[in-house]
Write a protein that holds these residues in place. Structure first.
Motif, mmCIF file in Angstrom:
data_model
loop_
_atom_site.group_PDB
_atom_site.id
_atom_site.type_symbol
_atom_site.label_atom_id
_atom_site.label_comp_id
_atom_site.label_asym_id
_atom_site.label_seq_id
_atom_site.Cartn_x
_atom_site.Cartn_y
_atom_site.Cartn_z
ATOM 1 N N LEU A 1 0.834 -1.199 0.000
ATOM 2 C CA LEU A 1 0.000 0.000 0.000
ATOM 3 C C LEU A 1 0.863 1.240 0.000
ATOM 4 O O LEU A 1 1.753 1.387 0.838
ATOM 5 C CB LEU A 1 -0.900 -0.012 1.238
ATOM 6 C CG LEU A 1 -1.947 -1.104 1.151
ATOM 7 C CD1 LEU A 1 -2.015 -1.913 2.416
ATOM 8 C CD2 LEU A 1 -3.308 -0.504 0.873
ATOM 9 N N VAL A 2 0.609 2.128 -0.961
ATOM 10 C CA VAL A 2 1.319 3.406 -0.980
ATOM 11 C C VAL A 2 0.354 4.562 -0.795
ATOM 12 O O VAL A 2 0.758 5.695 -0.558
ATOM 13 C CB VAL A 2 2.157 3.598 -2.273
ATOM 14 C CG1 VAL A 2 3.302 2.606 -2.309
ATOM 15 C CG2 VAL A 2 1.291 3.453 -3.510
ATOM 16 N N GLY A 3 -0.947 4.276 -0.918
ATOM 17 C CA GLY A 3 -1.958 5.262 -0.556
ATOM 18 C C GLY A 3 -2.322 4.938 0.881
ATOM 19 O O GLY A 3 -2.242 3.786 1.296
ATOM 20 N N ALA A 4 -2.692 5.907 1.663
ATOM 21 C CA ALA A 4 -2.982 5.616 3.070
ATOM 22 C C ALA A 4 -4.407 5.999 3.440
ATOM 23 O O ALA A 4 -4.671 7.151 3.773
ATOM 24 C CB ALA A 4 -1.989 6.335 3.971
ATOM 25 N N PRO B 1 -8.747 2.231 9.576
ATOM 26 C CA PRO B 1 -8.186 0.893 9.369
ATOM 27 C C PRO B 1 -8.991 0.092 8.349
ATOM 28 O O PRO B 1 -10.195 0.311 8.192
ATOM 29 C CB PRO B 1 -8.303 0.240 10.754
ATOM 30 C CG PRO B 1 -8.437 1.358 11.709
ATOM 31 C CD PRO B 1 -9.113 2.469 10.985
ATOM 32 N N LEU B 2 -8.312 -0.821 7.681
ATOM 33 C CA LEU B 2 -8.991 -1.712 6.748
ATOM 34 C C LEU B 2 -9.108 -3.087 7.403
ATOM 35 O O LEU B 2 -8.362 -3.418 8.310
ATOM 36 C CB LEU B 2 -8.192 -1.827 5.443
ATOM 37 C CG LEU B 2 -7.977 -0.512 4.691
ATOM 38 C CD1 LEU B 2 -7.185 -0.754 3.410
ATOM 39 C CD2 LEU B 2 -9.302 0.145 4.350
ATOM 40 N N VAL C 1 1.143 -8.047 3.642
ATOM 41 C CA VAL C 1 0.610 -6.723 3.343
ATOM 42 C C VAL C 1 1.608 -5.725 3.913
ATOM 43 O O VAL C 1 1.893 -5.746 5.103
ATOM 44 C CB VAL C 1 -0.770 -6.501 4.003
ATOM 45 C CG1 VAL C 1 -1.258 -5.079 3.724
ATOM 46 C CG2 VAL C 1 -1.774 -7.521 3.508
ATOM 47 N N GLY C 2 2.174 -4.893 3.073
ATOM 48 C CA GLY C 2 3.187 -3.950 3.549
ATOM 49 C C GLY C 2 2.891 -2.542 3.089
ATOM 50 O O GLY C 2 2.027 -2.318 2.242
ATOM 51 N N GLY C 3 3.625 -1.585 3.654
ATOM 52 C CA GLY C 3 3.462 -0.191 3.256
ATOM 53 C C GLY C 3 4.769 0.360 2.726
ATOM 54 O O GLY C 3 5.829 -0.259 2.836
ATOM 55 N N SER C 4 4.699 1.539 2.123
ATOM 56 C CA SER C 4 5.915 2.209 1.668
ATOM 57 C C SER C 4 5.613 3.684 1.499
ATOM 58 O O SER C 4 4.470 4.057 1.187
ATOM 59 C CB SER C 4 6.386 1.619 0.335
ATOM 60 O OG SER C 4 7.641 2.156 -0.037
ATOM 61 N N MET C 5 6.614 4.530 1.724
ATOM 62 C CA MET C 5 6.417 5.979 1.647
ATOM 63 C C MET C 5 7.609 6.632 0.962
ATOM 64 O O MET C 5 8.725 6.601 1.484
ATOM 65 C CB MET C 5 6.277 6.547 3.056
ATOM 66 C CG MET C 5 5.949 8.013 3.066
ATOM 67 S SD MET C 5 5.875 8.716 4.702
ATOM 68 C CE MET C 5 7.587 8.686 5.190
#
Lengths: 360, 359
Positions: free
Chosen positions: A276-279, A283-284, A298-302
């Protein structure tokens, strides 16, 4: 008595700022600091409009300080360099992205991940070391520490290069970090906007097969014919989703609105990764069974660190990854913001600062 | 007319089964297949009581077929081996874990990840290729394809080693896969039950710094003094949780009840990994901002492949790691299940099958 923005610093500047949560922008006079020994000053020629700019001018994240000059996809030509600057000289084509400062000593900074530094300073709306607020790229000139300046290769047109400074690095970094940059992988991209369309281009350049996942069937033709995607999945179509179950090695999800993760997790192969790069603000729902049964992530990045941002820019130049932009005059910016809100742009507005920003 | 469970197969067997979602178990006569060329017949000596057994007998996950004989932490002695079996001989100490079959040809099976095979056959409550339902380790004997049997090391106690067949591999596998084995790094373990306590022991053997994260303050003394954890964090204490923000490289979440993920995510450093091995029956709430702002990830893991299960057992034998157990008789199983539902066990019940399952 606090100084007026025009008087804070020695070098005059002008731009457009939002004054309140209406988000409406208008001409604004302010000033920039003197070019310090490690600074690079440049004349701004183009500034991309990122959806974050829209969130910030309306104070949707609660952190905005007015007057706010947005813009963190800034490109231009160097006009002055400080005495200790080694990498740039007057006349160079350069850019600045989302950050202009970091602590340079923590683990993240040492690992060239300034974007994750707890003291990272944003290009606009943040407090700089001297206590003043930073102003972004919807302005005629810019000054930044050499460490946060990116060189724009000669074969990239400046207007198309601007969105790479945020949208570009935001999707390039996770493609690398999560190992989705190997040839012949099957990568999904959710959302076909500023970030999504650049993700398609980078993934294709890295040798992936790309499927665009979108709620808008009318984006299919362009996705396939112009952007080079290999297939298109309408995410509200249950049959299409069913047919694609377990086919993707990874997904770059650029959608920041609330949306269900379960169908996306289902599209992943075993060991697949959803990034996910949109935030989304709230919570989902995360269903545990599919995550465990397929050992999925499931990971994030910024954005990305400065070294990687330069690497991304050089990769884009080498592989001709150029964002699709609609170049607009400065005084169109409020209309552009309204259109951006309705996702009515293919696929990034870029303000022609050099030719259309007039002194206030 | 379909055959009764006693008549389905040629070999008689006795076990305890649950008949309905009350989950109450009682004696159950059934049958096992003949020992085929690839098979090993195991006389079951001990069987661990896994929380999955409890979930299954009560149909918490909604896919239980009754009557169900649970049990997938099986340790015993091989009594017969088929003509093609080379790895085992009669008399060998062996174990059987969470699966007894897979397709053997897909990418997962070829990579020794039979647990992720889309056609995996679990040890109980799964369909055999012949369409019959299979029955687990709360029974006197089991017949298993040699590929899904592990050699049980000589220096591991058979009773205390039984839980390794599920609990052990369930925490060992993600430690390897998610790169949680660098000595000196900081691992948080959420939940101190069957999985959690084994995770502490294995993590210490890898040289990790270990913090137990638990809602029960009463578990602190044991966690530190007996299990060897370096520190203990009470998850319901906001000030303690706050001081631990951004201190952990990874977290293994063994909690199977629905619980908030945000506090765990904030404990992670940048690039931190939260791995969940518990199976709540409802979705969890996943806040996205912490993932994005700190490039954090949440991953799943589900038992492990056969090669890795053997590797884990050998690792535990080398480091003298076995579970802390409470040995029970077969006919105490229903009381044990009730106590397990209240987390009243330190830290795994193991059924002394051979000595208490009467003919």
């Amino acid at each position: 008595m606090t100084r007026l923005p025009e008087e804070e610093h020695p070098n005059k500047a002008f731009g457009w700022a939002a004054r309140d949560t209406s988000g409406v922008l208008s001409p604004f006079k302010f000033s920039r600091r003197a070019t310090g020994e490690k600074d690079v000053a440049f004349k701004v020629l183009y500034s991309g409009i990122c959806h974050s700019d829209l969130h910030m001018v309306k104070n949707e994240w609660g952190s905005s300080v007015y007057p706010l000059v947005p813009g963190h996809e800034i490109v231009g030509e160097v006009t002055a360099v400080g005495s200790k600057v080694q990498k740039f000289k007057v006349g160079d084509r350069v850019g600045v992205g989302c950050m202009v400062g970091s602590c340079q000593s923590c683990d993240s900074c040492t690992n060239k991940l300034e974007n994750y530094c707890p003291k990272m300073i944003l290009t606009y709306g943040a407090k700089y070391y001297d206590g003043t607020i930073t102003y972004g790229g919807y302005s005629n000139n810019m000054v930044a520490d050499e460490h946060f300046i990116v060189r724009i290769p000669d074969n990239l047109p400046l207007d198309a290069a601007a969105p790479l400074l945020c949208a570009g690095i935001t999707v390039y970094s996770p493609l690398r970090y999560y190992g989705l940059d190997k040839p012949d992988l099957h990568v999904g991209v959710v959302g076909l906007g500023g970030l999504g369309h650049v993700a398609v281009k980078f993934a294709k350049a890295m040798g992936a097969k790309v499927t665009v996942i979108s709620t808008s069937p009318n984006k299919k033709k362009e996705a396939l014919e112009k952007l080079g995607a290999d297939s298109f999945l309408v995410s509200r179509d249950q049959e299409q989703l069913q047919a694609a179950i377990g086919t993707l090695d990874g997904i770059i999800d650029t959608v920041s609105a609330q949306h269900p993760l379960l169908p996306l997790i289902g599209l992943l192969k075993t060991h697949g990764k959803l990034v996910l790069v949109g935030a989304p603000e709230k919570p989902l729902e995360l269903p545990a069974f599919p995550l465990l049964q397929g050992r999925k992530i499931v990971g994030g990045s910024m954005i990305g660190g400065m070294k990687e941002t330069q690497e991304m820019m050089d990769f884009a130049a080498k592989h001709s990854v150029k964002p699709d932009v609609e170049v607009i005059p400065m005084d169109y910016v409020n209309t552009a913001m309204e259109r951006l809100l309705k996702a009515d742009v293919k696929y990034r507005f870029v303000i022609d600062i050099g030719n259309t920003l007039k002194a206030a | 007319m379909s055959k009764s469970s006693e008549e389905e197969h040629p070999q008689k067997a006795l076990g305890w089964a649950a008949r309905d979602s009350s989950g109450t178990l009682s004696p159950f006569h059934f049958s096992r297949r003949e020992n085929g060329d690839d098979d090993v017949t195991v006389k079951i000596l001990y069987c661990g009581v896994c929380h999955s057994d409890l979930h299954t007998v009560r149909n918490d996950w909604g896919f239980t077929r009754y009557p169900v004989v649970p049990g997938h932490e099986i340790v015993g002695v091989a009594t017969k081996v088929g003509n093609n079996v080379t790895k085992f001989k009669a008399g060998d100490r062996v174990g059987v874990g969470v699966m007894v079959g897979s397709c053997k040809t897909c990418e997962c099976c070829q990579q020794d990840l039979e647990n992720y095979c889309p056609r995996v056959i679990f040890t109980y409550n799964s369909h055999n290729p012949d369409g019959t339902i299979n029955y687990g380790g709360y029974s006197d004997m089991i017949v298993v394809d040699q590929r899904y049997v592990v050699r049980f090391p000589d220096n591991l106690p058979m009773d205390a080693g039984a839980p390794l067949l599920c609990a052990g591999i369930t925490v060992y596998s993600p430690m390897k896969y998610y790169g949680m084995t660098d000595a000196g790094k900081h691992l948080g373990i959420a939940g101190l039950g069957g999985l959690g306590h084994v995770a502490v022991k294995i993590a210490k053997a890898f040289g990790l710094k270990v913090t137990v994260i638990s809602s029960s303050p009463s578990k602190e003394s044991e966690a530190i003094n007996r299990l060897g954890a370096d520190s203990f964090l009470v998850s319901s204490d906001p000030s303690k949780m706050k001081s631990a923000i951004g201190t952990m490289d990874y977290i293994i979440d063994t909690v199977s009840a629905v619980h908030p993920l945000l506090p765990l995510l904030t404990l992670l450093k940048v690039n931190g990994k939260l791995v969940t091995v518990g199976l709540p029956n409802k979705s969890l709430e996943l806040p996205i901002f912490p993932l994005v702002l700190g490039r954090k990830l949440i991953g799943g893991s589900d038992a492990g492949g056969m090669k890795e299960t053997q590797e884990m057992l050998d690792f535990c034998a080398k480091h003298n790691i076995s579970a802390d157990i409470e040995l029970i008789r077969m006919d105490d199983i229903n009381t044990a299940m009730e106590r397990l539902a209240k987390s009243d066990v330190r830290y795994r019940f193991v059924i002394d099958v051979a000595n208490s399952l009467s003919q």
